[in-house]
Scaffold this motif. Structure first.
Motif, PDB file in Angstrom:
ATOM      1  N   MET A 169       0.825  -1.206   0.000  1.00  0.00           N
ATOM      2  CA  MET A 169       0.000   0.000   0.000  1.00  0.00           C
ATOM      3  C   MET A 169       0.864   1.263   0.000  1.00  0.00           C
ATOM      4  N   SER A 170       2.029   1.196   0.667  1.00  0.00           N
ATOM      5  CA  SER A 170       2.934   2.346   0.673  1.00  0.00           C
ATOM      6  C   SER A 170       3.448   2.640  -0.725  1.00  0.00           C
ATOM      7  N   VAL A 171       3.842   1.581  -1.442  1.00  0.00           N
ATOM      8  CA  VAL A 171       4.336   1.772  -2.809  1.00  0.00           C
ATOM      9  C   VAL A 171       3.218   2.300  -3.703  1.00  0.00           C
ATOM     10  N   ALA A 172       2.035   1.739  -3.560  1.00  0.00           N
ATOM     11  CA  ALA A 172       0.905   2.194  -4.369  1.00  0.00           C
ATOM     12  C   ALA A 172       0.560   3.649  -4.076  1.00  0.00           C
ATOM     13  N   THR A 173       0.642   4.038  -2.798  1.00  0.00           N
ATOM     14  CA  THR A 173       0.361   5.426  -2.428  1.00  0.00           C
ATOM     15  C   THR A 173       1.378   6.368  -3.060  1.00  0.00           C
ATOM     16  N   GLY A 179       2.067  12.815  -8.754  1.00  0.00           N
ATOM     17  CA  GLY A 179       1.685  13.851  -9.712  1.00  0.00           C
ATOM     18  C   GLY A 179       0.831  14.937  -9.093  1.00  0.00           C
ATOM     19  N   SER A 180      -0.123  14.550  -8.257  1.00  0.00           N
ATOM     20  CA  SER A 180      -1.010  15.535  -7.634  1.00  0.00           C
ATOM     21  C   SER A 180      -0.252  16.433  -6.672  1.00  0.00           C
ATOM     22  N   LEU A 181       0.697  15.868  -5.927  1.00  0.00           N
ATOM     23  CA  LEU A 181       1.468  16.685  -4.987  1.00  0.00           C
ATOM     24  C   LEU A 181       2.369  17.679  -5.716  1.00  0.00           C
ATOM     25  N   LYS A 182       2.935  17.266  -6.839  1.00  0.00           N
ATOM     26  CA  LYS A 182       3.734  18.200  -7.628  1.00  0.00           C
ATOM     27  C   LYS A 182       2.887  19.374  -8.095  1.00  0.00           C
ATOM     28  N   ALA A 183       1.703  19.073  -8.603  1.00  0.00           N
ATOM     29  CA  ALA A 183       0.813  20.136  -9.071  1.00  0.00           C
ATOM     30  C   ALA A 183       0.379  21.032  -7.914  1.00  0.00           C
ATOM     31  N   ALA A 184       0.107  20.435  -6.748  1.00  0.00           N
ATOM     32  CA  ALA A 184      -0.311  21.226  -5.586  1.00  0.00           C
ATOM     33  C   ALA A 184       0.795  22.178  -5.146  1.00  0.00           C
ATOM     34  N   GLN A 185       2.035  21.696  -5.113  1.00  0.00           N
ATOM     35  CA  GLN A 185       3.150  22.557  -4.700  1.00  0.00           C
ATOM     36  C   GLN A 185       3.377  23.672  -5.710  1.00  0.00           C
ATOM     37  N   ARG A 186       3.205  23.371  -6.987  1.00  0.00           N
ATOM     38  CA  ARG A 186       3.368  24.416  -8.004  1.00  0.00           C
ATOM     39  C   ARG A 186       2.297  25.494  -7.829  1.00  0.00           C
ATOM     40  N   GLY A 227      -7.272  21.836  -4.410  1.00  0.00           N
ATOM     41  CA  GLY A 227      -7.891  20.757  -5.175  1.00  0.00           C
ATOM     42  C   GLY A 227      -6.910  19.626  -5.462  1.00  0.00           C
ATOM     43  N   TRP A 228      -5.703  19.980  -5.893  1.00  0.00           N
ATOM     44  CA  TRP A 228      -4.702  18.947  -6.157  1.00  0.00           C
ATOM     45  C   TRP A 228      -4.306  18.227  -4.876  1.00  0.00           C
ATOM     46  N   ARG A 229      -4.183  18.973  -3.777  1.00  0.00           N
ATOM     47  CA  ARG A 229      -3.817  18.330  -2.507  1.00  0.00           C
ATOM     48  C   ARG A 229      -4.946  17.421  -2.024  1.00  0.00           C
ATOM     49  N   HIS A 230      -6.177  17.878  -2.210  1.00  0.00           N
ATOM     50  CA  HIS A 230      -7.317  17.035  -1.823  1.00  0.00           C
ATOM     51  C   HIS A 230      -7.346  15.759  -2.654  1.00  0.00           C
ATOM     52  N   ALA A 231      -7.037  15.888  -3.942  1.00  0.00           N
ATOM     53  CA  ALA A 231      -7.009  14.700  -4.808  1.00  0.00           C
ATOM     54  C   ALA A 231      -5.964  13.705  -4.327  1.00  0.00           C
ATOM     55  N   ALA A 232      -4.788  14.218  -3.931  1.00  0.00           N
ATOM     56  CA  ALA A 232      -3.731  13.326  -3.435  1.00  0.00           C
ATOM     57  C   ALA A 232      -4.159  12.651  -2.134  1.00  0.00           C
ATOM     58  N   ASN A 292       1.275   9.335   6.574  1.00  0.00           N
ATOM     59  CA  ASN A 292       2.022  10.580   6.354  1.00  0.00           C
ATOM     60  C   ASN A 292       2.869  10.503   5.088  1.00  0.00           C
ATOM     61  N   TRP A 293       2.396   9.726   4.129  1.00  0.00           N
ATOM     62  CA  TRP A 293       3.182   9.564   2.915  1.00  0.00           C
ATOM     63  C   TRP A 293       3.349  10.865   2.151  1.00  0.00           C
ATOM     64  N   SER A 294       2.357  11.745   2.236  1.00  0.00           N
ATOM     65  CA  SER A 294       2.464  13.018   1.527  1.00  0.00           C
ATOM     66  C   SER A 294       3.665  13.822   2.030  1.00  0.00           C
ATOM     67  N   GLN A 295       3.967  13.713   3.337  1.00  0.00           N
ATOM     68  CA  GLN A 295       5.132  14.419   3.869  1.00  0.00           C
ATOM     69  C   GLN A 295       6.423  13.833   3.321  1.00  0.00           C
ATOM     70  N   ILE A 296       6.469  12.511   3.218  1.00  0.00           N
ATOM     71  CA  ILE A 296       7.663  11.867   2.679  1.00  0.00           C
ATOM     72  C   ILE A 296       7.836  12.225   1.214  1.00  0.00           C
ATOM     73  N   GLN A 297       6.729  12.204   0.467  1.00  0.00           N
ATOM     74  CA  GLN A 297       6.811  12.559  -0.943  1.00  0.00           C
ATOM     75  C   GLN A 297       7.207  14.021  -1.115  1.00  0.00           C
ATOM     76  N   SER A 298       6.704  14.880  -0.239  1.00  0.00           N
ATOM     77  CA  SER A 298       7.093  16.294  -0.293  1.00  0.00           C
ATOM     78  C   SER A 298       8.588  16.454  -0.051  1.00  0.00           C
ATOM     79  N   PHE A 299       9.129  15.644   0.861  1.00  0.00           N
ATOM     80  CA  PHE A 299      10.574  15.688   1.105  1.00  0.00           C
ATOM     81  C   PHE A 299      11.353  15.262  -0.136  1.00  0.00           C
ATOM     82  N   VAL A 300      10.904  14.215  -0.803  1.00  0.00           N
ATOM     83  CA  VAL A 300      11.606  13.736  -1.992  1.00  0.00           C
ATOM     84  C   VAL A 300      11.626  14.825  -3.066  1.00  0.00           C
TER      85      VAL A 300
END
Length: 581
Positions: A169-173, A179-186, A227-232, A292-300
C-alpha cells in the motif's frame, strides 16, 4: 570551475553518516525492549494469577516500570539527537541556499525564492523529525515477525501478511499521489508569489479598487492547490482503507485465531496479550508512513529541487579577488537582456567611459536604457560582447567583490527592514559612523535625516517609517555612493525630485566627477543632461548617437537653452527624427 556533484544534498547528509548509522543501530534495541515490556502482562497472568503472590506482582510492576522509563528515555534521546542533526544540516544549507536563489534567479530550477525556503524547511523537518524515526523502526520491524514465528507460526504468517500488505500500500500510495502533490506545490508557490506581489503594492491597488478582483484571482490559484492536494489525500485514503480496516479489526483477528489455537492446545491464553502488543508495534511504523506519505513525498520533491540549486552553487566558478578598478569602463559590442527572452534587448552597444566623466543615456520608453544599466552593474550576464572595468572583464569579478566598487540606483527603490543607517551602509557589519556620514554628505540628504522621527535610527521597511518617492530616491543615492565606489549608475534618479532636490543631485554628480568616479545617468529630463560630459542616445536597444554633450546638443538643436529651465522639462524622444549615428 568546480566539479558538480551528482547529489550535493546527499554529500552534505553523508557528513552525518556516523550519526545516522548510530541512530540506525540504536533502533535495533527498541524491538527487544518493547518485547520485554510485552512479556510483563503474560507474567502477571501466568504467575500472579496462579500464585496470587503480591511480591511477584510488585517485582513484575517494577520491571515493567524500569523498562518503560528506559524505552521512553531512549526515544527522547533519539528525538533530540535527530532534531540536533536536522538543525546542523539546516545551518549548513540555509546560508548557501539563501545566497544562491537571491544571487541567480535561474539557479532555483524554475521555482521561486519562497519555494526554495519551503523546500529547505521540508528537508530539515524530515531529516530531523519523526518520519525518519518511523523509517528506522520500519526497517527493524522484521524482528517482531521473527518473534511471532517463535511464539506461533500461524501468528507469524499473519503479521507477515499484514506487513506485506502495508508495504504494498505504501508503494501504491507513492505512485498515486506523486503527480497531484507536484501540481499542488506548483499552485501553492504561484499563489504565494501572487499574494506577496499584491501585499507589496496593496496601497496602490486598494486606491484603484482592484483588491476584490485580485482576491478572486488569488483564491482561484489557492483553490487549485487545495484541489490537487485534496485529490492526493483522497487517493491515499482510498488506498489505505483496507490496511486501516485490518488495523481496526486486528484485535478480533488475533483473539479469533488465538481462540482456535488455545482450543487446540497450541498456545496459552496469556500469549494473546503479547501477540497483540507485538502486532500493534510491528505495524505502527508502516502505518505511520502510509498516513504521512504526503510528507515523505514532499521531502523527496523538495530534496530534488534543492539538489538543482546546490548543483548550480557547486558548478559556479570561484573568482579571484581582484584589485580596485582604476581604468575606464569599456563596453564592446554588448548584446544582452533578461533571462528567458529569446531576442536580446540590447543590440551591439559600444562605448568608453573614463574615470571622472559623466555619461547621460537617453532614449524613448522601451529603448533598453534600464536593461543596459542592469548589464553594466552585473545583474544580468551579457550574451555576447564584453564589459571591461578597470582592465578586468566584468565576468571575471565575483559579484560581492564588484559590488563594493559599484553604486546603483534602480528605477524602483525599496529598502530592507532595518534602520536608515543600516540601509545606507548596505548592512555592512563593519560600517563606521564616518563612512555613513560621508555618504550622507555626498548625497546631500542631511535635510531628510533631520526630518525623520529617529534620525539615522528610524526603522524602514515593513511596519517602519514611510518615505515619499523623492526621499526614497535620495536615500538610495546615499546608499549608492557609500564606500566611495568607482562606478555609479543612476537609473532615473530624478523622476520624483523637485527642482531644489534636483539641484542637490547635480551637486552630487559634480562631486563624484571631481573625485574621479565614472558616472552613468539615465534620464528623460533635459536639465539633468547639463551635468553630463557625454551623451549616448539609445533606441530599440541600439546606439543611435554617441558623443560629447556639445556634439549631441548641436545635432539635436531643440535641447539648446533648456538645460536651465525650471521646472525641468521632460525629454520626449518618441517623435524625434534627428537621431543619427
Amino acid at each position: 570551475m568546480n566539479p558538480v556533484l551528482s547529489s550535493p544534498l546527499l554529500a552534505i547528509v553523508r557528513g552525518f553518516s556516523a550519526g545516522y548509522a548510530a541512530l540506525f543501530a540504536f533502533g535495533f534495541f527498541f524491538p527487544f525492549l518493547f518485547m520485554a515490556m510485552s512479556l510483563v502482562p503474560m507474567g502477571i497472568i501466568e504467575r500472579v494469577g496462579t500464585s496470587r503472590n503480591a511480591s511477584t506482582l510488585t517485582a513484575l510492576i517494577v520491571i515493567a516500570t524500569v523498562l518503560t522509563v528506559t524505552y521512553t528515555l531512549l526515544e527522547s534521546i533519539r528525538s533530540q539527537v535527530l532534531d540536533r542533526m536536522g538543525t546542523v544540516i539546516d545551518q549548513r544549507l540555509t546560508r548557501i541556499c539563501f545566497d544562491a536563489f537571491n544571487r541567480d534567479k535561474g539557479s532555483v530550477g524554475g521555482g521561486t525564492a519562497a519555494q526554495a525556503l519551503s523546500d529547505l524547511q521540508t528537508t530539515r523537518r524530515f531529516l530531523g523529525g519523526p518520519s525518519l524515526s518511523a523509517l528506522i523502526d520500519a526497517f527493524w520491524s522484521p524482528i517482531f515477525v521473527v518473534a511471532m514465528f517463535v511464539i506461533s507460526a500461524p501468528f507469524g504468517f499473519l503479521i507477515l501478511g499484514l506487513l506485506g500488505l502495508s508495504a504494498a500500500m505504501s508503494v501504491a500510495t507513492h505512485y498515486a499521489v506523486t503527480g497531484s502533490l507536484k501540481a499542488a506545490q506548483r499552485c501553492d508557490g504561484e499563489a504565494n508569489e501572487f499574494a506577496l506581489a499584491v501585499s507589496r503594492n496593496s496601497e496602490t491597488l486598494r486606491a484603484m479598487g482592484m483588491l476584490p478582483w485580485l482576491t478572486d484571482r488569488w483564491y482561484q490559484m489557492h483553490r487549485d492547490g487545495l484541489g490537487w492536494r485534496h485529490a492526493a489525500q483522497t487517493r491515499a485514503a482510498r488506498i489505505g482503507l483496507v490496511p486501516r480496516m485490518l488495523q481496526n479489526g486486528q484485535m478480533i483477528i488475533v483473539y479469533g485465531l488465538g481462540g482456535f489455537l488455545f482450543l487446540e492446545g497450541q498456545i496459552h491464553i496469556s500469549v494473546l496479550f503479547v501477540i497483540l502488543m507485538l502486532m500493534m508495534r510491528a505495524q505502527g511504523p508502516l502505518q505511520y508512513l502510509i498516513n504521512n506519505w504526503s510528507q515523505i513525498q514532499s521531502f523527496v520533491l523538495a530534496a530534488r529541487r534543492l539538489d538543482v540549486l546546490l548543483r548550480a552553487v557547486e558548478g559556479a566558478p570561484r573568482h579571484l579577488q581582484l584589485p580596485m578598478p582604476t581604468g575606464p569602463l569599456v563596453v564592446t559590442r554588448l548584446v544582452g537582456g533578461p533571462q528567458g527572452l529569446e531576442k536580446p534587448v540590447i543590440q551591439d552597444v559600444s562605448f568608453v567611459l573614463h574615470p571622472g566623466r559623466i555619461m547621460g543615456i537617453v532614449g524613448p520608453s522601451g529603448a533598453g536604457k534600464s536593461c543596459l544599466t542592469r548589464l553594466l552593474v552585473g545583474i544580468w550576464k551579457a550574451r555576447r560582447g564584453t564589459i571591461v572595468f578597470g582592465e578586468q572583464d566584468l565576468s571575471h569579478w565575483g559579484q560581492d567583490d564588484l559590488g563594493r566598487f559599484v553604486g546603483y540606483v534602480p528605477q524602483d527603490v525599496e529598502f530592507l527592514p532595518g534602520t536608515v543607517a543600516e540601509n545606507i551602509s548596505r548592512f555592512d557589519p563593519n560600517a563606521s559612523s564616518e563612512t555613513i556620514l560621508a555618504a550622507v554628505e555626498e548625497a546631500a540628504i542631511h535635510d531628510i535625516i533631520r526630518g525623520l522621527p529617529n534620525g539615522y535610527s528610524t526603522r524602514l521597511g515593513m511596519g517602519g517609517h514611510i518615505l515619499s518617492g523623492g526621499q526614497r530616491q535620495r536615500l538610495a543615492l546615499a546608499r549608492a555612493v557609500y564606500g566611495a565606489p568607482k562606478l555609479v549608475v543612476l537609473d532615473e534618479p530624478n523622476s520624483n525630485l523637485d527642482a531644489g532636490a534636483e539641484q542637490m543631485l547635480g551637486r552630487t554628480l559634480r562631486s563624484l566627477r571631481d573625485k574621479g568616479t565614472a558616472v552613468i545617468v539615465v534620464s528623460h529630463r533635459v536639465s539633468l543632461l547639463g551635468f553630463c560630459d557625454d551623451i549616448l542616445v539609445l533606441n530599440e536597444g541600439a546606439v543611435q548617437a554617441l558623443g560629447t554633450r556639445e556634439q549631441i546638443f548641436n545635432r539635436l538643436p531643440r535641447f539648446r537653452g533648456e538645460t536651465a529651465a525650471a521646472p525641468p522639462p521632460i525629454l520626449d524622444l518618441t517623435h524625434n527624427k534627428g537621431y543619427g549615428t
